[in-house]
Scaffold this motif. Structure first.
Motif, PDB file in Angstrom:
ATOM      1  N   GLU A 124       0.844  -1.191   0.000  1.00  0.00           N
ATOM      2  CA  GLU A 124       0.000   0.000   0.000  1.00  0.00           C
ATOM      3  C   GLU A 124       0.879   1.240   0.000  1.00  0.00           C
ATOM      4  N   PRO A 125       0.409   2.308  -0.639  1.00  0.00           N
ATOM      5  CA  PRO A 125       1.208   3.544  -0.652  1.00  0.00           C
ATOM      6  C   PRO A 125       1.256   4.188   0.723  1.00  0.00           C
ATOM      7  N   THR A 126       2.328   4.896   0.975  1.00  0.00           N
ATOM      8  CA  THR A 126       2.478   5.661   2.206  1.00  0.00           C
ATOM      9  C   THR A 126       2.874   7.082   1.848  1.00  0.00           C
ATOM     10  N   ARG A 127       3.012   7.907   2.882  1.00  0.00           N
ATOM     11  CA  ARG A 127       3.419   9.291   2.650  1.00  0.00           C
ATOM     12  C   ARG A 127       4.939   9.443   2.547  1.00  0.00           C
ATOM     13  N   TYR A 128       5.671   8.364   2.678  1.00  0.00           N
ATOM     14  CA  TYR A 128       7.126   8.445   2.735  1.00  0.00           C
ATOM     15  C   TYR A 128       7.746   8.273   1.358  1.00  0.00           C
ATOM     16  N   PRO A 129       8.974   8.758   1.150  1.00  0.00           N
ATOM     17  CA  PRO A 129       9.578   8.734  -0.184  1.00  0.00           C
ATOM     18  C   PRO A 129       9.710   7.338  -0.773  1.00  0.00           C
ATOM     19  N   ARG A 130       9.892   6.334   0.105  1.00  0.00           N
ATOM     20  CA  ARG A 130      10.049   4.957  -0.365  1.00  0.00           C
ATOM     21  C   ARG A 130       9.177   4.044   0.481  1.00  0.00           C
ATOM     22  N   GLN A 131       8.775   2.926  -0.075  1.00  0.00           N
ATOM     23  CA  GLN A 131       7.860   2.026   0.612  1.00  0.00           C
ATOM     24  C   GLN A 131       8.614   0.847   1.219  1.00  0.00           C
ATOM     25  N   HIS A 134       9.727  -1.508   4.888  1.00  0.00           N
ATOM     26  CA  HIS A 134      10.047  -1.439   6.310  1.00  0.00           C
ATOM     27  C   HIS A 134      11.550  -1.542   6.525  1.00  0.00           C
ATOM     28  N   ILE A 135      11.985  -1.160   7.697  1.00  0.00           N
ATOM     29  CA  ILE A 135      13.404  -1.249   8.054  1.00  0.00           C
ATOM     30  C   ILE A 135      13.812  -2.729   8.059  1.00  0.00           C
ATOM     31  N   PRO A 136      14.951  -3.068   7.473  1.00  0.00           N
ATOM     32  CA  PRO A 136      15.345  -4.478   7.362  1.00  0.00           C
ATOM     33  C   PRO A 136      15.311  -5.220   8.693  1.00  0.00           C
ATOM     34  N   GLY A 137      14.767  -6.423   8.634  1.00  0.00           N
ATOM     35  CA  GLY A 137      14.705  -7.283   9.806  1.00  0.00           C
ATOM     36  C   GLY A 137      13.549  -7.011  10.736  1.00  0.00           C
ATOM     37  N   SER A 138      12.683  -6.070  10.389  1.00  0.00           N
ATOM     38  CA  SER A 138      11.577  -5.701  11.278  1.00  0.00           C
ATOM     39  C   SER A 138      10.509  -6.787  11.347  1.00  0.00           C
ATOM     40  N   ARG A 139       9.794  -6.748  12.465  1.00  0.00           N
ATOM     41  CA  ARG A 139       8.564  -7.527  12.609  1.00  0.00           C
ATOM     42  C   ARG A 139       7.394  -6.552  12.549  1.00  0.00           C
ATOM     43  N   ASN A 140       6.188  -7.075  12.362  1.00  0.00           N
ATOM     44  CA  ASN A 140       5.027  -6.216  12.182  1.00  0.00           C
ATOM     45  C   ASN A 140       3.939  -6.555  13.192  1.00  0.00           C
ATOM     46  N   LEU A 141       3.609  -5.584  14.030  1.00  0.00           N
ATOM     47  CA  LEU A 141       2.507  -5.711  14.990  1.00  0.00           C
ATOM     48  C   LEU A 141       1.699  -4.414  14.918  1.00  0.00           C
ATOM     49  N   PRO A 142       0.706  -4.352  14.030  1.00  0.00           N
ATOM     50  CA  PRO A 142      -0.017  -3.095  13.819  1.00  0.00           C
ATOM     51  C   PRO A 142      -0.767  -2.629  15.064  1.00  0.00           C
ATOM     52  N   PHE A 143      -0.623  -1.348  15.357  1.00  0.00           N
ATOM     53  CA  PHE A 143      -1.347  -0.776  16.489  1.00  0.00           C
ATOM     54  C   PHE A 143      -2.861  -0.921  16.302  1.00  0.00           C
ATOM     55  N   GLY A 173      12.596   9.136  15.257  1.00  0.00           N
ATOM     56  CA  GLY A 173      12.525   9.609  13.880  1.00  0.00           C
ATOM     57  C   GLY A 173      11.683   8.733  12.980  1.00  0.00           C
ATOM     58  N   SER A 174      11.563   7.455  13.328  1.00  0.00           N
ATOM     59  CA  SER A 174      10.784   6.474  12.583  1.00  0.00           C
ATOM     60  C   SER A 174      11.019   6.589  11.070  1.00  0.00           C
ATOM     61  N   LEU A 175      10.040   6.232  10.258  1.00  0.00           N
ATOM     62  CA  LEU A 175      10.260   6.190   8.814  1.00  0.00           C
ATOM     63  C   LEU A 175      10.440   7.567   8.184  1.00  0.00           C
ATOM     64  N   GLU A 176       9.937   8.607   8.852  1.00  0.00           N
ATOM     65  CA  GLU A 176      10.164   9.942   8.309  1.00  0.00           C
ATOM     66  C   GLU A 176      11.660  10.226   8.223  1.00  0.00           C
ATOM     67  N   GLU A 177      12.398   9.839   9.246  1.00  0.00           N
ATOM     68  CA  GLU A 177      13.846  10.034   9.232  1.00  0.00           C
ATOM     69  C   GLU A 177      14.535   8.965   8.397  1.00  0.00           C
ATOM     70  N   TRP A 178      14.144   7.697   8.582  1.00  0.00           N
ATOM     71  CA  TRP A 178      14.845   6.592   7.914  1.00  0.00           C
ATOM     72  C   TRP A 178      14.774   6.711   6.401  1.00  0.00           C
ATOM     73  N   THR A 179      13.594   7.032   5.867  1.00  0.00           N
ATOM     74  CA  THR A 179      13.429   7.056   4.416  1.00  0.00           C
ATOM     75  C   THR A 179      13.972   8.326   3.767  1.00  0.00           C
ATOM     76  N   ALA A 180      14.358   9.317   4.568  1.00  0.00           N
ATOM     77  CA  ALA A 180      14.861  10.574   4.001  1.00  0.00           C
ATOM     78  C   ALA A 180      16.208  10.391   3.305  1.00  0.00           C
ATOM     79  N   ASP A 181      16.939   9.344   3.687  1.00  0.00           N
ATOM     80  CA  ASP A 181      18.244   9.075   3.092  1.00  0.00           C
ATOM     81  C   ASP A 181      18.124   7.866   2.162  1.00  0.00           C
ATOM     82  N   PRO A 182      18.277   8.027   0.856  1.00  0.00           N
ATOM     83  CA  PRO A 182      18.117   6.900  -0.072  1.00  0.00           C
ATOM     84  C   PRO A 182      19.142   5.794   0.136  1.00  0.00           C
ATOM     85  N   GLU A 183      20.196   6.057   0.905  1.00  0.00           N
ATOM     86  CA  GLU A 183      21.205   5.031   1.159  1.00  0.00           C
ATOM     87  C   GLU A 183      20.766   4.043   2.233  1.00  0.00           C
ATOM     88  N   ARG A 184      19.750   4.378   2.987  1.00  0.00           N
ATOM     89  CA  ARG A 184      19.278   3.469   4.036  1.00  0.00           C
ATOM     90  C   ARG A 184      18.341   2.451   3.412  1.00  0.00           C
TER      91      ARG A 184
END
Length: 301
Positions: free
Chosen positions: A202-209, A211-220, A282-293
């Motif tokens: 699904e699309p998000t508001r962040y530059p890239r879609q 999750h951070i590598p190795g993450s697990r998912n537990l939706p609030f 910073g969550s994904l707003e910070e993480w996705t700001a750098d295309p090298e991450r």
């Protein structure tokens, strides 16, 4: 000096508990804070259209409450991302203006899904300020037939400043998260966003879609009942154990888009008995700001 109020057990109180303590709210022993902010849909011009929730508070709010400004007064204006953790001096001054003093108990609520209230609760918890969340927020209060008002807040009473804890450990930095990703630091990363946003479907508001590598998912969102309250403790525990194991199995670092839904997840995990938690501010707003991450798509590995 305000009488030190007895802290309730657990991170939540219900409507009946708060309604029975209107005299304590009036006396300043309990401070009720509406943490609502407004996050609009992203546009081509602005990915993060965030505005204060004060206008919503002015329309209707719990009697005796004040509006807590998570966007500006309780955040660091110099940070490159929204809802950043402010320094102790800024936070202390903002809390004093809200009537939060040593010996008071703060009840946090919002007019949304509870994540704004949870963000304020987590911030206060990390400072060592006694705080709880009104389960179900404004919706639950109204559904129970309790009164709301549009009256201005009364001037906050004077009191001794809050005692801010010096060993604050509730927040993770970018460096902390990189260390977990690279295996240099123990712990699991847990994304609080919905499955579609986590997998990148699904699309998000962040530059890239993704999750951070190795993450697990537990939706609030999956931790909430249909009426907006948190699910019973046993259900929260079962949902959490399926994803992250039993409490204490590993340190957990939670994130989402801007560290708000992650706070809602933290609330659910604490209610389920988990304690070794941090929020990546910073969550994904910070993480996705750098295309090298790096980002991963697809389900958790």
């Amino acid at each position: 000096m305000a009488e030190r109020y007895r802290f309730p057990e657990g991170p939540l109180v219900d409507v009946a508990w708060l309604a029975a303590r209107s005299a304590d709210v009036e006396a300043g022993r309990i401070v009720v804070l509406d943490a609502t902010a407004q996050l609009g849909a992203p546009t081509p011009q602005e990915r993060y259209p965030v505005a204060s929730g004060r206008p919503l508070w002015e329309e209707e709010h719990l009697p005796g409450s004040r509006h807590a400004d998570l966007l500006d007064e309780l955040s660091d204006p110099a940070a490159p991302y929204h809802f950043s953790v402010a320094g102790e001096d800024r936070l202390g001054a903002a809390l004093a203006r809200l009537g939060v003093h040593d010996g008071t108990l703060v009840v946090c609520y919002d007019s949304g899904d509870g994540s704004w209230a949870a963000r304020l609760w987590w911030l206060l918890r990390d400072l060592g300020v006694p705080a709880v969340v009104l389960d179900g927020g404004l919706s639950a209060w109204r559904a129970a037939g309790q009164p709301v008002t549009d009256s201005p807040a009364a001037p906050p009473p004077d009191g001794p400043p809050v005692r801010i804890r010096t060993d604050r450990r509730g927040w993770a930095s970018l460096d902390d998260v990189v260390a977990i990703v690279e295996g240099r630091r123990p712990g699991a990363l847990v994304c609080a966003l919905g499955e579609g946003q986590f997998t990148g479907a699904e699309p998000t508001r962040y530059p890239r879609q993704g999750h951070i590598p190795g993450s697990r998912n537990l939706p609030f969102g999956g931790l909430r009942a249909q009426d907006g309250t948190l699910r019973p403790r046993a259900e929260l525990r079962a949902a959490a154990e399926e994803v992250v194991g039993a409490p204490g199995a590993t340190p957990l670092t939670l994130y989402c888009g801007m560290g708000v839904s992650a706070a809602g997840l933290a609330l659910g995990l604490v209610a389920a008995g988990y304690e070794d938690l941090r929020i990546y501010d910073g969550s994904l707003e910070e993480w996705t700001a750098d295309p090298e991450r790096a980002l991963e798509t697809g389900p958790a590995r």
